[in-house]
Design an enzyme around this catalytic site. Structure first.
Site, mmCIF file in Angstrom:
data_model
loop_
_atom_site.group_PDB
_atom_site.id
_atom_site.type_symbol
_atom_site.label_atom_id
_atom_site.label_comp_id
_atom_site.label_asym_id
_atom_site.label_seq_id
_atom_site.Cartn_x
_atom_site.Cartn_y
_atom_site.Cartn_z
ATOM 1 N N SER A 90 0.579 -0.957 0.070
ATOM 2 C CA SER A 90 0.102 0.187 0.118
ATOM 3 C C SER A 90 0.637 1.464 -0.176
ATOM 4 O O SER A 90 1.880 0.293 0.536
ATOM 5 C CB SER A 90 -0.461 0.461 1.371
ATOM 6 O OG SER A 90 -1.423 -1.728 1.321
ATOM 7 N N THR A 140 -3.657 2.159 2.025
ATOM 8 C CA THR A 140 -4.075 3.291 1.741
ATOM 9 C C THR A 140 -5.811 3.619 1.442
ATOM 10 O O THR A 140 -5.591 4.400 2.105
ATOM 11 C CB THR A 140 -3.463 3.652 0.647
ATOM 12 O OG1 THR A 140 -2.051 2.909 -0.270
ATOM 13 C CG2 THR A 140 -3.582 5.146 -0.377
ATOM 14 N N HIS A 196 -10.630 -3.523 -4.034
ATOM 15 C CA HIS A 196 -10.064 -4.562 -4.376
ATOM 16 C C HIS A 196 -11.928 -4.827 -4.839
ATOM 17 O O HIS A 196 -12.162 -4.044 -5.256
ATOM 18 C CB HIS A 196 -10.054 -6.069 -4.181
ATOM 19 C CG HIS A 196 -8.289 -5.943 -3.306
ATOM 20 N ND1 HIS A 196 -7.484 -4.998 -4.000
ATOM 21 C CD2 HIS A 196 -7.189 -6.747 -2.416
ATOM 22 C CE1 HIS A 196 -6.276 -5.539 -3.154
ATOM 23 N NE2 HIS A 196 -6.383 -5.777 -2.245
#
Length: 260
Positions: A42, A94, A132
């Site tokens: 991330s 993130t 995702h």
């Protein structure tokens, strides 16, 4: 991105690659210990490993006006999220950093990313932060969008939202890093130029996505910004990490550095 190397379409030169599949929170944790020579992480985790790793100039996952999504079972306003518990995919992601930038302080509980939808559907969490493929499947599961953090970030900054990055260990040395970067860049280009074949390979890692959703997901996050950050992408990285530093998310000053 890895298809070109995995299937022999790209010359690995002096390198031997082992494809290690783990969720992003695990890779972030491993990066803290420098476990892998090259890894996806991330972007929010980069300042925590910047002494050990350097950013590769390609391989980024960026959302241009879209990104991680906060969902719930009922209609909520963004401001309502400050008063409820949110299931998040990990403090090093993130997505978590951007939600902090958006909301300020909020109550949260870390849950494996692929269990967050069920956590919300079961009522164990009031809301969930999806990353995702969950960004594409939440509606068919009966969940409602509260805020898309990519939309919020674009409205705030006019920039794409950099989520994931590829990094390499500094102790490989400058010459090796440059050659390694070239090889990985060739693999990304090969995947983009042979999209159907690369997508067929990637589907085996798709966690149940059908062909249509997988194609849509890849189109969102593997594109020209993946091939090279460009000046806009680099500005987005600097701005995100600057804002993170501003709210005290990192213990050390951030030094954004790419393999040349």
């Amino acid at each position: 991105m890895f298809w070109g190397l995995a299937c022999g379409e790209v010359d690995p030169r002096q390198f031997e690659f082992e494809h290690v599949l783990r969720d992003i929170q695990t890779l972030n944790s491993w990066a803290l210990d420098g476990k892998l020579e090259v890894t996806a992480i991330s972007l929010a985790a980069y300042p925590l490993v910047q002494e050990r790793y350097v950013l590769l100039p390609h391989g980024a996952s960026m959302g241009s006006g879209y990104g991680p999504i906060v969902v719930s079972q009922k209609e909520l306003a963004t401001a309502d999220l400050r008063d409820i518990e949110i299931a998040v995919p990990g403090e090093l992601t993130t997505a978590f950093l951007v939600l902090k930038l958006c909301l300020g302080n909020f109550r949260y509980r870390a849950v494996p990313f692929d269990q967050i939808s069920e956590e919300v559907l079961s009522g164990r969490a009031d809301a969930g932060l999806l990353i995702h493929e969950g960004q594409l499947t939440y509606e068919r599961e009966g969940l409602k969008k509260v805020v898309d953090l990519g939309e919020w970030w674009m409205a705030e900054t006019g920039l794409p939202l950099p989520l994931g990055a590829n990094v390499a260990r500094r102790d490989l040395g400058d010459d090796v890093l440059r050659e390694l970067s070239d090889v990985l860049a060739e693999s990304i280009r090969a995947g983009l130029e042979n999209r159907e074949r690369a997508l067929e390979y990637a589907l085996q890692f798709g966690r149940g996505l059908d062909d249509e959703l997988a194609d849509r997901f890849v189109g969102m996050y593997v594109n020209e910004l993946t091939e090279d950050y460009g000046e806009e992408g680099r500005r987005a990285v600097r701005e995100l990490l600057r804002r993170g530093e501003e709210i005290g998310a990192f213990t050390e000053p951030v030094r954004v550095e790419f393999v040349s």
